[in-house]
Design an enzyme around this catalytic site. Structure first.
Site, PDB file in Angstrom:
ATOM      1  N   CYS A  89       0.891  -1.174   0.000  1.00 38.99           N
ATOM      2  CA  CYS A  89       0.000   0.000   0.000  1.00 38.99           C
ATOM      3  C   CYS A  89       0.918   1.210   0.000  1.00 38.99           C
ATOM      4  O   CYS A  89       1.069   1.894   0.999  1.00 38.99           O
ATOM      5  CB  CYS A  89      -0.904   0.007   1.229  1.00 38.99           C
ATOM      6  SG  CYS A  89      -1.864  -1.509   1.442  1.00 38.99           S
ATOM      7  N   PRO A 122       1.723   7.632  -0.584  1.00 41.76           N
ATOM      8  CA  PRO A 122       2.486   8.446  -1.535  1.00 41.76           C
ATOM      9  C   PRO A 122       3.985   8.168  -1.595  1.00 41.76           C
ATOM     10  O   PRO A 122       4.708   8.899  -2.252  1.00 41.76           O
ATOM     11  CB  PRO A 122       2.215   9.873  -1.045  1.00 41.76           C
ATOM     12  CG  PRO A 122       2.039   9.712   0.435  1.00 41.76           C
ATOM     13  CD  PRO A 122       1.394   8.371   0.644  1.00 41.76           C
ATOM     14  N   GLY A 159       6.539   7.518   0.962  1.00 42.23           N
ATOM     15  CA  GLY A 159       7.564   7.826   1.963  1.00 42.23           C
ATOM     16  C   GLY A 159       8.322   6.593   2.424  1.00 42.23           C
ATOM     17  O   GLY A 159       9.556   6.577   2.474  1.00 42.23           O
ATOM     18  N   ASP A 214      -0.388   0.352  -5.334  1.00 43.01           N
ATOM     19  CA  ASP A 214      -1.445   1.116  -4.681  1.00 43.01           C
ATOM     20  C   ASP A 214      -2.651   1.171  -5.614  1.00 43.01           C
ATOM     21  O   ASP A 214      -2.510   0.995  -6.825  1.00 43.01           O
ATOM     22  CB  ASP A 214      -0.978   2.535  -4.335  1.00 43.01           C
ATOM     23  CG  ASP A 214      -1.740   3.104  -3.140  1.00 43.01           C
ATOM     24  OD1 ASP A 214      -1.268   2.937  -1.997  1.00 43.01           O
ATOM     25  OD2 ASP A 214      -2.809   3.700  -3.345  1.00 43.01           O
ATOM     26  N   ASP A 274      -4.571  -3.906  -6.200  1.00 47.18           N
ATOM     27  CA  ASP A 274      -5.216  -4.059  -4.897  1.00 47.18           C
ATOM     28  C   ASP A 274      -4.541  -5.179  -4.114  1.00 47.18           C
ATOM     29  O   ASP A 274      -4.560  -6.339  -4.529  1.00 47.18           O
ATOM     30  CB  ASP A 274      -6.702  -4.384  -5.142  1.00 47.18           C
ATOM     31  CG  ASP A 274      -7.485  -4.547  -3.856  1.00 47.18           C
ATOM     32  OD1 ASP A 274      -6.896  -4.429  -2.754  1.00 47.18           O
ATOM     33  OD2 ASP A 274      -8.702  -4.805  -3.946  1.00 47.18           O
ATOM     34  N   CYS A 297      -0.856   3.151  11.218  1.00 49.78           N
ATOM     35  CA  CYS A 297      -0.716   4.399  11.985  1.00 49.78           C
ATOM     36  C   CYS A 297      -1.924   4.504  12.922  1.00 49.78           C
ATOM     37  O   CYS A 297      -2.489   5.573  13.116  1.00 49.78           O
ATOM     38  CB  CYS A 297      -0.570   5.606  11.065  1.00 49.78           C
ATOM     39  SG  CYS A 297      -1.888   5.806   9.862  1.00 49.78           S
TER      40      CYS A 297
END
Length: 302
Positions: free
Chosen positions: A118, A121, A123, A142, A168, A240
């Site tokens: 996944c 963006p 990082g 992604d 996916d 997160c």
């Protein structure tokens, strides 16, 4: 007054945090209502942390190393990214210190085939590539085309190389999924309760039932990506989130239903050891809230 009014937090989330973190919930809520610091990851392919800190100091910017990271710095005061020396040339990225831990935990080595499941963006994708000196056969996957564009731009700025694929992780189809991976980072969609200070609207947009739906999706992604992992390979499960249902309880359920999965304990001083994995809590001036668990696949029987 109701706690939700006092803490500017929805009642269901306060209750969940109280349940999962009886000792720490007040500190978590206070930190989540504060402001996160601006943290950087120096691109080790283009310089080291010490030299970059000196360059910042020459421009009147003070920064301190982030404990437990190989190239993390926290600025004493935030500035716009474009004003960071060498930003356009790919010397440095903006990334929370907690997110930077993923690369060392995944521990991908030269020539290994790696899936960032996944990725956008990008990082953590970039950090993994930097950690391995850009010597990986890495697939950055992604579903979101717009965010994949940002990922491509980030890799280009940093001078890093990956195969960027729209797909996916819960239903791995396509030629990218045909040969097994040595390492998989599964940074799952989650409640994002560990990064509320970066995205305050999370508090009011999320509902308790979202956590149930996200937990189901996380379980599907774990099962699907596990099938792509080579025997003897490693999967790093990351969120997160601060909620047990998405973190150690999710990992416990996966280990229970997956005979060839073994948890590898994380030997670290950062964060809090959970029944499975380790959790970073958001702290003033410190990291956001991240959870990690390292799961190794049994080697093939000889």
């Amino acid at each position: 007054t109701l706690p939700s009014a006092r803490w500017l937090f929805p009642e269901w989330l306060l209750a969940a945090l109280r349940q999962d973190w009886p000792e720490d919930w007040e500190a978590i809520v206070e930190a989540s209502n504060g402001r996160g610091p601006m943290s950087l990851r120096v691109n080790r392919l283009r310089g080291d942390r010490q030299a970059y800190a000196a360059r910042l100091a020459a421009e009147g910017l003070t920064a301190r190393p982030i404990p437990g990271t190989e190239s993390g710095l926290t600025l004493d005061r935030p500035i716009p990214a474009r004003e960071l020396p060498g930003f356009e040339e790919g010397l440095v990225s903006i990334q929370d210190g907690g997110a930077q831990l993923a690369a060392a935990l995944l521990a991908a080595g030269p020539g290994e085939r790696v899936l960032d499941a996944c990725a956008a963006p990008g990082g953590k994708t970039a950090a993994i590539l930097e950690h391995a000196d850009d010597t990986l056969d890495l697939v950055a996957l992604d579903q979101d085309a717009t965010r994949l564009k940002t990922l491509r731009e980030n890799l280009e700025r940093l001078g890093l190389h990956a195969r960027v694929v729209r797909g996916d992780a819960a239903e791995p189809l396509g030629d990218w999924a045909r040969s097994p991976f040595d390492r998989i980072l599964l940074d799952v969609p989650c409640s994002a309760t560990g990064v509320i200070r970066r995205h305050p609207d999370i508090k009011w947009l999320r509902r308790a039932e979202d956590v149930t739906a996200l937990s189901d999706l996380q379980a599907r992604m774990l099962d699907a990506t596990w099938g792509l992992l080579a025997p003897g390979g490693r999967l790093l499960y990351a969120t997160c989130s601060l909620l047990a249902a998405e973190n150690h309880e999710q990992v416990a359920a996966f280990l229970a239903r997956t005979p060839d999965a073994r948890e590898s304990p994380i030997p670290a001083t950062w964060g809090v050891a959970r029944p499975h994995g380790r959790q970073l809590l958001p702290t003033p001036g410190g990291t956001d809230g991240f959870y990690y668990a390292v799961i190794d696949k049994a080697p093939a029987a000889s």
